[in-house]
Design an enzyme around this catalytic site. Structure first.
Site, PDB file in Angstrom:
ATOM      1  N   TYR A   1       0.859  -1.189   0.000  1.00  0.00           N
ATOM      2  CA  TYR A   1       0.000   0.000   0.000  1.00  0.00           C
ATOM      3  C   TYR A   1       0.892   1.235   0.000  1.00  0.00           C
ATOM      4  CZ  TYR A   1      -3.107   3.715   1.392  1.00  0.00           C
ATOM      5  OH  TYR A   1      -3.788   4.910   1.435  1.00  0.00           O
TER       6      TYR A   1
ATOM      7  N   LYS B   1       1.252   4.377  -2.778  1.00  0.00           N
ATOM      8  CA  LYS B   1       1.126   5.799  -2.467  1.00  0.00           C
ATOM      9  C   LYS B   1       2.438   6.549  -2.704  1.00  0.00           C
ATOM     10  CE  LYS B   1      -3.192   5.905  -1.816  1.00  0.00           C
ATOM     11  NZ  LYS B   1      -4.038   6.765  -2.662  1.00  0.00           N
TER      12      LYS B   1
END
Length: 149
Positions: free
Chosen positions: A82, A86
């Site tokens: 994740y 990002k």
């Protein structure tokens, strides 16, 4: 693919892909979850930029806002992929900003911290396991969707 008439007057692109799929260490992460996250958070953002930014450049008017996360600035345990997605949002935004510096277009990143109320972020990440969702936010007050808006 959107019909051209939908692209003609767009002056604001808000890329808000924030899917977190799964949670685990690098060595055992589910590759299907990794693919889903990268497809949504990175490829989705790229596809939207590719669809809308050329028209903004032609019209010399527009603002691209990409929603990232503090996870795009500092990785945390059990969230490497994740965080990587990002970090990619941050890199794409910085690159796009540099590419458009000689134009009147604006490029902005918003990088909120932990958000719970008003989102399904952790519910999706933990595949509906309410106990795991609540444990993530123990001991502090996360932001709400309204705080970010």
């Amino acid at each position: 693919r959107l019909p051209e008439e939908y692209l003609d007057d767009i002056t604001l692109l808000l890329n808000n892909a924030g899917l977190a799929a799964g949670f685990g260490g690098v060595a055992e992460y589910d590759l299907a979850d990794l693919d889903l996250m990268m497809d949504t958070n990175v490829k989705g953002l790229a596809a939207c930029c590719r669809s809308f930014v050329p028209g903004m450049i032609r019209r010399k008017k527009g603002h691209v806002i990409n929603i990232s996360s503090i996870a795009g600035k500092q990785a945390y345990p059990m969230g490497a992929f994740y965080c990587a997605s990002k970090h990619a949002v941050e890199a794409i935004t910085n690159s796009l900003r540099a590419e458009l510096v000689a134009t009147p277009l604006r490029v902005t990143t918003i990088s909120p911290g932990w958000v719970n109320d008003g989102t399904e972020f952790s519910k999706v990440r933990f595949k509906g396991d309410a106990d795991r969702v609540e444990k993530v936010y123990e001991g502090f007050q996360p932001l709400s969707a309204d705080d970010v808006a």
